[in-house]
Design an enzyme around this catalytic site. Structure first.
Site, PDB file in Angstrom:
ATOM      1  N   GLY A   1      40.467  44.373  62.513  1.00  0.00           N
ATOM      2  CA  GLY A   1      40.407  42.902  62.584  1.00  0.00           C
ATOM      3  C   GLY A   1      41.339  42.349  63.643  1.00  0.00           C
TER       4      GLY A   1
ATOM      5  N   LYS B   1      36.622  40.870  46.067  1.00  0.00           N
ATOM      6  CA  LYS B   1      36.814  42.296  45.752  1.00  0.00           C
ATOM      7  C   LYS B   1      37.971  42.902  46.550  1.00  0.00           C
ATOM      8  CE  LYS B   1      33.219  45.001  44.959  1.00  0.00           C
ATOM      9  NZ  LYS B   1      31.878  45.630  45.157  1.00  0.00           N
TER      10      LYS B   1
ATOM     11  N   LYS C   1      51.858  53.959  45.407  1.00  0.00           N
ATOM     12  CA  LYS C   1      52.570  54.531  44.249  1.00  0.00           C
ATOM     13  C   LYS C   1      52.555  56.061  44.327  1.00  0.00           C
ATOM     14  CE  LYS C   1      51.994  54.717  39.220  1.00  0.00           C
ATOM     15  NZ  LYS C   1      50.783  55.463  38.835  1.00  0.00           N
TER      16      LYS C   1
ATOM     17  N   TYR D   1      38.844  32.984  48.390  1.00  0.00           N
ATOM     18  CA  TYR D   1      39.938  33.522  49.209  1.00  0.00           C
ATOM     19  C   TYR D   1      41.294  33.216  48.568  1.00  0.00           C
ATOM     20  CZ  TYR D   1      42.645  34.434  53.518  1.00  0.00           C
ATOM     21  OH  TYR D   1      43.523  34.923  54.454  1.00  0.00           O
TER      22      TYR D   1
ATOM     23  N   LYS E   1      43.845  36.033  46.965  1.00  0.00           N
ATOM     24  CA  LYS E   1      45.193  36.269  47.502  1.00  0.00           C
ATOM     25  C   LYS E   1      46.264  35.992  46.450  1.00  0.00           C
ATOM     26  CE  LYS E   1      44.237  37.570  51.751  1.00  0.00           C
ATOM     27  NZ  LYS E   1      44.580  38.927  52.242  1.00  0.00           N
TER      28      LYS E   1
ATOM     29  N   TYR F   1      53.154  45.822  40.394  1.00  0.00           N
ATOM     30  CA  TYR F   1      53.426  47.204  40.832  1.00  0.00           C
ATOM     31  C   TYR F   1      54.884  47.364  41.236  1.00  0.00           C
ATOM     32  CZ  TYR F   1      49.017  49.682  40.540  1.00  0.00           C
ATOM     33  OH  TYR F   1      47.920  50.347  40.059  1.00  0.00           O
TER      34      TYR F   1
END
Ligand code: UDP
Length: 312
Positions: free
Chosen positions: A10, A91, A105, A145, A149, A159
């Protein structure tokens, strides 16, 4: 070091690939090119330290060997793109973030997620500081979007807190530069393309809404610095120089040398933020970072790029 960059094909991702290769890293780029392109990889595709994997990162991915850094940049990111790909956007911001956090991880890698000023929605606080929670319409056209986010930020923090992954979150404000797509629907490629073709510049609404535009090399520098810190909360990265869309149109018209292109007014899209300007106090203090390239210089470089694209 081995660095995995999702969305490396991108606009911003390809500049990141280039920067990390220049820093001596081995770079693995993952992209499915729904909005990126192979052409963005041309300047460094032949580098022996560069590997490309064609893959949709919303699906599981096994990578052999160690990984030191993961930068998750895969996502449609212009309002027109995420309107065209709402499911893919949701997704990649949810499943894609989960997949990449799982790799971080497993490998014990540093992790950096590309969040956005869109988490502030149509902000009621101005300029936007990181401790502002935002004003987002979850079911509007930008919701796919914004909420993807926001979910991304939540799972990244989970996490970090639960699995102790060394995570980082940046909130990217409007960024521009070479390798933007002329047809991505954003204001800058639209205006530049229109000015160069001698067409009227399309102003949505009354043009009094503001944005603050950051040149891509400044953003990349901020990302590089943050990745190697131990700071885990979100950091705004953007250029605080704020301008109305009407003034922006005039700047681009002048720069293009086009005297013919007037402006035409079109309806304002749903939930279009009225004001946007990053408060970059946190990035200044933490990273000793601030943007170096002003609009005068950055717009000139970008215009030259689009001129070549259009054979002008
Ligand atoms: N905009 C415009 N003309 C265009 C494209 C966009 O006036 O041809 C406006 C848009 O309504 C918004 C601002 O420019 O207020 C920036 O739009 P962009 O799509 O670049 O990204 P956003 O900052 O809204 O995510």
């Amino acid at each position: 070091m081995r660095t995995l960059i999702t969305g490396g094909g991108g606009f911003i991702g390809s500049h990141l690939c280039e920067r990390f290769l220049a820093e001596g890293h081995d770079v693995i780029c993952v992209d499915n090119f729904i909005t990126g392109s192979l052409a963005n990889l041309d300047p460094f595709r032949d580098n022996s330290r560069f590997t490309f994997i064609g893959h949709d990162i919303s699906n599981p991915l096994k990578i052999k060997g160690p990984i030191d850094n993961i930068l998750h940049f895969a996502s449609p990111a212009s309002p027109v793109d995420y309107l065209n790909y709402p499911i893919q956007t949701l997704k990649v911001g949810s499943l894609g973030t989960h997949v990449t956090l799982g790799i971080a991880k497993e490998k014990g890698a540093r992790y950096l997620m590309a969040s956005t000023s869109e988490v502030y929605g149509d902000p009621l606080v101005h300029p936007q500081q990181e401790d502002y929670w935002g004003n987002v319409n979850p079911i509007g056209t930008r919701g796919c979007y914004d909420e993807a986010k926001r979910f991304s930020e939540a799972i990244v923090m989970a996490y970090h807190r639960y699995h102790n992954v060394n995570t980082h979150i940046i909130r990217i404000f409007n960024t521009y530069g070479e390798r933007m797509r002329l047809d991505d629907g954003r204001v800058l490629p639209n205006f530049m393309g229109q000015a160069l073709r001698g067409e009227p510049l399309t102003i949505y609404g009354d043009g009094k809404q503001t944005r603050s535009f950051c040149y891509v090399s400044d953003l990349v520098e901020g990302i590089f610095r943050l990745l190697f810190t131990d700071f885990h909360e979100p950091v705004n990265l953007g250029n605080p120089a704020e301008i109305t869309i009407l003034e922006f149109a005039e700047e681009i018209r002048k720069l293009s040398g086009s005297s013919s292109s007037a402006v035409v007014f079109k309806p304002l899209p749903q939930d279009d933020p009225k004001l946007r300007q990053p408060d970059i106090t946190r990035a200044r203090k933490l990273l000793g970072w601030e943007p170096k390239v002003g609009r005068d210089e950055g717009l000139k470089r970008t215009m030259d790029y689009f001129k070549k694209k259009l054979g002008k």
